[in-house]
Structures are given as structure tokens and as C-alpha cells.
Design a protein around this motif. Structure first.
Motif, PDB file in Angstrom:
ATOM      1  N   HIS A  34      56.729  64.090 -68.380  1.00  0.00           N
ATOM      2  CA  HIS A  34      57.753  65.074 -68.042  1.00  0.00           C
ATOM      3  C   HIS A  34      58.967  64.947 -68.966  1.00  0.00           C
ATOM      4  O   HIS A  34      59.479  65.912 -69.492  1.00  0.00           O
TER       5      HIS A  34
ATOM      6  N   GLU B 224      75.648  62.925 -57.225  1.00  0.00           N
ATOM      7  CA  GLU B 224      74.576  63.917 -57.341  1.00  0.00           C
ATOM      8  C   GLU B 224      74.426  64.680 -56.028  1.00  0.00           C
ATOM      9  O   GLU B 224      73.586  64.383 -55.205  1.00  0.00           O
TER      10      GLU B 224
ATOM     11  N   THR C 222      73.373  59.060 -68.424  1.00  0.00           N
ATOM     12  CA  THR C 222      72.581  58.329 -67.435  1.00  0.00           C
ATOM     13  C   THR C 222      73.036  56.893 -67.314  1.00  0.00           C
ATOM     14  O   THR C 222      73.545  56.324 -68.283  1.00  0.00           O
ATOM     15  N   ARG C 223      72.836  56.324 -66.115  1.00  0.00           N
ATOM     16  CA  ARG C 223      73.024  54.888 -65.915  1.00  0.00           C
ATOM     17  C   ARG C 223      71.676  54.184 -65.794  1.00  0.00           C
ATOM     18  O   ARG C 223      71.620  52.997 -65.477  1.00  0.00           O
ATOM     19  N   ASN C 224      70.608  54.927 -66.011  1.00  0.00           N
ATOM     20  CA  ASN C 224      69.259  54.362 -65.935  1.00  0.00           C
ATOM     21  C   ASN C 224      68.803  53.992 -67.355  1.00  0.00           C
ATOM     22  O   ASN C 224      68.445  54.851 -68.152  1.00  0.00           O
TER      23      ASN C 224
ATOM     24  N   ASP D 163      67.653  64.733 -65.116  1.00  0.00           N
ATOM     25  CA  ASP D 163      67.413  64.546 -63.690  1.00  0.00           C
ATOM     26  C   ASP D 163      65.918  64.711 -63.473  1.00  0.00           C
ATOM     27  O   ASP D 163      65.322  65.679 -63.957  1.00  0.00           O
TER      28      ASP D 163
ATOM     29  N   GLU E 163      63.435  55.244 -73.234  1.00  0.00           N
ATOM     30  CA  GLU E 163      62.346  56.175 -73.563  1.00  0.00           C
ATOM     31  C   GLU E 163      62.826  57.265 -74.518  1.00  0.00           C
ATOM     32  O   GLU E 163      62.143  57.615 -75.484  1.00  0.00           O
TER      33      GLU E 163
ATOM     34  N   LYS F 179      75.761  66.090 -63.978  1.00  0.00           N
ATOM     35  CA  LYS F 179      75.882  64.896 -64.825  1.00  0.00           C
ATOM     36  C   LYS F 179      76.308  65.261 -66.244  1.00  0.00           C
ATOM     37  O   LYS F 179      77.198  64.620 -66.813  1.00  0.00           O
TER      38      LYS F 179
ATOM     39  N   LYS G 262      52.400  57.285 -72.354  1.00  0.00           N
ATOM     40  CA  LYS G 262      53.291  57.935 -71.398  1.00  0.00           C
ATOM     41  C   LYS G 262      54.210  58.936 -72.106  1.00  0.00           C
ATOM     42  O   LYS G 262      54.284  60.113 -71.721  1.00  0.00           O
TER      43      LYS G 262
ATOM     44  N   SER H  65      65.169  58.567 -56.389  1.00  0.00           N
ATOM     45  CA  SER H  65      65.721  57.244 -56.710  1.00  0.00           C
ATOM     46  C   SER H  65      66.112  56.444 -55.470  1.00  0.00           C
ATOM     47  O   SER H  65      66.321  55.232 -55.556  1.00  0.00           O
TER      48      SER H  65
ATOM     49  N   PHE I 131      55.343  64.550 -61.964  1.00  0.00           N
ATOM     50  CA  PHE I 131      56.711  64.196 -62.335  1.00  0.00           C
ATOM     51  C   PHE I 131      57.365  65.424 -62.946  1.00  0.00           C
ATOM     52  O   PHE I 131      56.738  66.150 -63.735  1.00  0.00           O
TER      53      PHE I 131
ATOM     54  N   PHE J 141      58.701  52.320 -65.573  1.00  0.00           N
ATOM     55  CA  PHE J 141      59.670  52.007 -64.510  1.00  0.00           C
ATOM     56  C   PHE J 141      59.370  52.907 -63.314  1.00  0.00           C
ATOM     57  O   PHE J 141      58.473  53.759 -63.362  1.00  0.00           O
ATOM     58  N   GLY J 142      60.134  52.700 -62.264  1.00  0.00           N
ATOM     59  CA  GLY J 142      60.070  53.596 -61.110  1.00  0.00           C
ATOM     60  C   GLY J 142      58.670  53.715 -60.528  1.00  0.00           C
ATOM     61  O   GLY J 142      58.000  52.720 -60.244  1.00  0.00           O
TER      62      GLY J 142
ATOM     63  N   LYS K 165      65.504  55.356 -68.843  1.00  0.00           N
ATOM     64  CA  LYS K 165      65.521  56.713 -69.415  1.00  0.00           C
ATOM     65  C   LYS K 165      66.030  56.662 -70.846  1.00  0.00           C
ATOM     66  O   LYS K 165      65.446  57.259 -71.755  1.00  0.00           O
TER      67      LYS K 165
HETATM   68  P1  ITT Z   1      70.816  58.686 -63.572  1.00  0.00           P
HETATM   69  O1  ITT Z   1      71.091  59.663 -62.455  1.00  0.00           O
HETATM   70  O2  ITT Z   1      71.967  57.795 -63.876  1.00  0.00           O
HETATM   71  O3  ITT Z   1      70.255  59.360 -64.794  1.00  0.00           O
HETATM   72  P2  ITT Z   1      68.667  57.806 -61.820  1.00  0.00           P
HETATM   73  O4  ITT Z   1      67.566  56.795 -61.993  1.00  0.00           O
HETATM   74  O5  ITT Z   1      69.445  57.770 -60.541  1.00  0.00           O
HETATM   75  O6  ITT Z   1      69.636  57.669 -63.085  1.00  0.00           O
HETATM   76  P3  ITT Z   1      67.641  60.406 -61.067  1.00  0.00           P
HETATM   77  O7  ITT Z   1      68.696  60.687 -60.079  1.00  0.00           O
HETATM   78  O8  ITT Z   1      67.194  61.503 -61.995  1.00  0.00           O
HETATM   79  O9  ITT Z   1      68.054  59.231 -62.053  1.00  0.00           O
HETATM   80  O10 ITT Z   1      66.379  59.822 -60.296  1.00  0.00           O
HETATM   81  C1  ITT Z   1      65.205  59.687 -60.989  1.00  0.00           C
HETATM   82  C2  ITT Z   1      64.235  58.826 -60.192  1.00  0.00           C
HETATM   83  O11 ITT Z   1      62.930  59.409 -60.281  1.00  0.00           O
HETATM   84  C3  ITT Z   1      64.116  57.459 -60.838  1.00  0.00           C
HETATM   85  O12 ITT Z   1      65.023  56.530 -60.302  1.00  0.00           O
HETATM   86  C4  ITT Z   1      62.669  57.099 -60.526  1.00  0.00           C
HETATM   87  O13 ITT Z   1      62.585  56.638 -59.200  1.00  0.00           O
HETATM   88  C5  ITT Z   1      61.970  58.460 -60.612  1.00  0.00           C
HETATM   89  N1  ITT Z   1      61.514  58.713 -61.994  1.00  0.00           N
HETATM   90  C6  ITT Z   1      62.035  59.604 -62.891  1.00  0.00           C
HETATM   91  N2  ITT Z   1      61.380  59.554 -64.056  1.00  0.00           N
HETATM   92  C7  ITT Z   1      60.427  58.617 -63.909  1.00  0.00           C
HETATM   93  C8  ITT Z   1      59.448  58.090 -64.762  1.00  0.00           C
HETATM   94  O14 ITT Z   1      59.344  58.491 -66.017  1.00  0.00           O
HETATM   95  N3  ITT Z   1      58.642  57.141 -64.283  1.00  0.00           N
HETATM   96  C9  ITT Z   1      58.755  56.710 -63.029  1.00  0.00           C
HETATM   97  N4  ITT Z   1      59.668  57.122 -62.149  1.00  0.00           N
HETATM   98  C10 ITT Z   1      60.507  58.074 -62.588  1.00  0.00           C
END
Ligand code: ITT
Length: 191
Positions: free
Chosen positions: A177, A40, A7-9, A68, A15, A52, A172, A85, A115, A149-150, A12
Motif C-alpha cells: 500500500h 488524529e 510521521t512519528r513512526n 495515514d 520504508e 498531519k 513488501k 495503531s 492494507f 512492523f505492525g 514508515k
Molecule cells: P504517524 O501517525 O505518526 O504517521 P502511526 O503509526 O500512528 O504513525 P497511523 O495513524 O497511520 O500511523 O496508523 C497506522 C497503523 O496501521 C500502524 O501503526 C500499524 O499498526 C498499521 N500499519 C500501517 N502500515 C502498515 C504496514 O506497512 N505494515 C503493518 N502495519 C501497518
């Protein structure tokens, strides 16, 4: 044991690291400078998680775990789903994503949502297994809270009036999820 998260997030990774504690050394792609950007192109969480995990595990040794995930809102026919995202128009812009949810959900009485997270484990370019987890809840009228986040400021899990962002990491992670998918990963690795 060590695990590379595909992942680049950074949220994630953080956590997952917190949930695994001392049991695993957790790194993500930021520790490997020259890894490819994974496109993706899938239309399901499983497809994207598979893309990924495979792409990164061809490049780095050891166990690779992808995540994902996204938010499914019933009144929006399951959107944003795999497009979570970039729902607000700009990849990774959580403020815009949340604004769009609030706009589309304004005045909407049916507020149920969940989620979802799909994780794929791979090694040396081979798939080992996949896992999922989900948490039911509802979309709040107003974003609140500074944790997570998110979409966390807009999502209240079942049984709570506060958002994931207000409830904090421990609550959380205990029901999310991602927490549920990861518990399945650990059971598989250690079972
Ligand atoms: P990677 O693909 O690099 O892992 P990404 O953030 O692009 O990073 P995804 O394509 O899986 O990952 O998109 C996930 C999106 O869903 C994320 O950017 C959030 O907007 C949302 N999301 C996922 N899990 C979440 C969480 O625990 N809390 C809040 N939003 C979440």
C-alpha cells in the motif's frame, strides 16, 4: 530534493527512505525537536493524512508528505481501519494489536483483508495533492516473520503464503500500500 515525512513512526520513514533511494533526502519529525503532536481526529485516512501534512508543513519549510494507513479486515467490517495503531487498546503497541486480530479472527473462515495508505503532500501550510495505494491479502492464523512492523506478521499479500514480515522489505515495498501510494507521489512530483 528533500522531503519531510510528517510521521512519528520510524518504520514508515525507513520504508519511504528505502523506496526513494538517492533521489530524495528523507527526514521525519524526529529531526525537528519542537513540532506539535498532531491529534488524529478524522474518521478517514484522507482526513488524518491531511491533518498531519498541514500541521507539520506550517512548521517546517519545503515539501511535507504524510502517511495515514491501516489494515481493513472484511470479516471485521473493515476494522481496525483508521484505528489500526491502537486496536489492541494501547497506541502503537503492535503486539497487542496483533493479539486482538488473532482473537477476533479465530475460527473465522473469511480471511480477506487489505492494507490501505493515503499520502498527502503539502507545502507552507497548503495542500498540494493526495494519493492512495492498497494491497489485497489475507489474515494468517499465526503471526510469523521478523521483518516489517505492525500487522506485517499476520498479513499475507495475494499470491503468497508467507506474511509481509517473512517476505522481507524488498518484496513488501514492491507491492505494498505504501509503495503504491509513494509511486503515485513520485509520478506527480516528477511528471
Ligand atoms: P504517524 O501517525 O505518526 O504517521 P502511526 O503509526 O500512528 O504513525 P497511523 O495513524 O497511520 O500511523 O496508523 C497506522 C497503523 O496501521 C500502524 O501503526 C500499524 O499498526 C498499521 N500499519 C500501517 N502500515 C502498515 C504496514 O506497512 N505494515 C503493518 N502495519 C501497518
Amino acid at each position: 530534493k528533500s522531503l519531510v515525512i510528517a510521521t512519528r513512526n520510524a518504520h514508515k520513514t525507513e520504508e519511504i527512505r528505502e523506496m526513494l533511494g538517492d533521489r530524495y533526502e528523507v527526514k521525519d519529525v524526529s529531526s525537528f525537536p519542537d513540532l506539535p503532536e498532531v491529534e488524529e481526529t478524522g474518521t478517514t485516512f484522507l482526513e488524518n493524512a491531511t491533518l498531519k501534512a498541514l500541521a507539520i508543513s506550517r512548521e517546517v519549510g519545503g515539501l511535507v508528505l504524510s502517511d495515514d494507513s491501516g489494515l481493513e479486515v472484511d470479516a471485521l467490517d473493515g476494522r481496525p481501519g483508521v484505528w489500526s495503531s491502537s486496536f489492541g487498546g494501547e497506541e502503537g503497541n503492535h503486539a497487542k494489536n496483533n493479539e486482538r486480530i488473532m482473537r477476533e479472527m479465530s475460527g473465522q473462515e473469511v480471511r480477506t483483508a487489505r492494507f490501505r495508505c493515503v499520502m498527502v503532500l503539502a507545502e507552507a501550510g497548503e495542500l498540494l495533492a493526495h494519493f492512495d495505494g492498497s494491497v489485497e491479502g489475507r489474515i494468517l492464523d499465526q503471526a510469523s516473520g521478523a521483518g516489517g512492523f505492525g500487522y506485517d506478521p499476520l498479513f499475507a499479500p495475494e499470491g503468497y503464503d508467507e506474511s509481509f514480515a517473512e517476505l522481507g522489505a524488498e518484496v513488501k515495498n514492491g507491492m505494498s500500500h505504501r509503495g503504491r501510494a509513494l509511486a503515485n507521489v513520485v509520478a506527480w512530483l516528477e511528471g
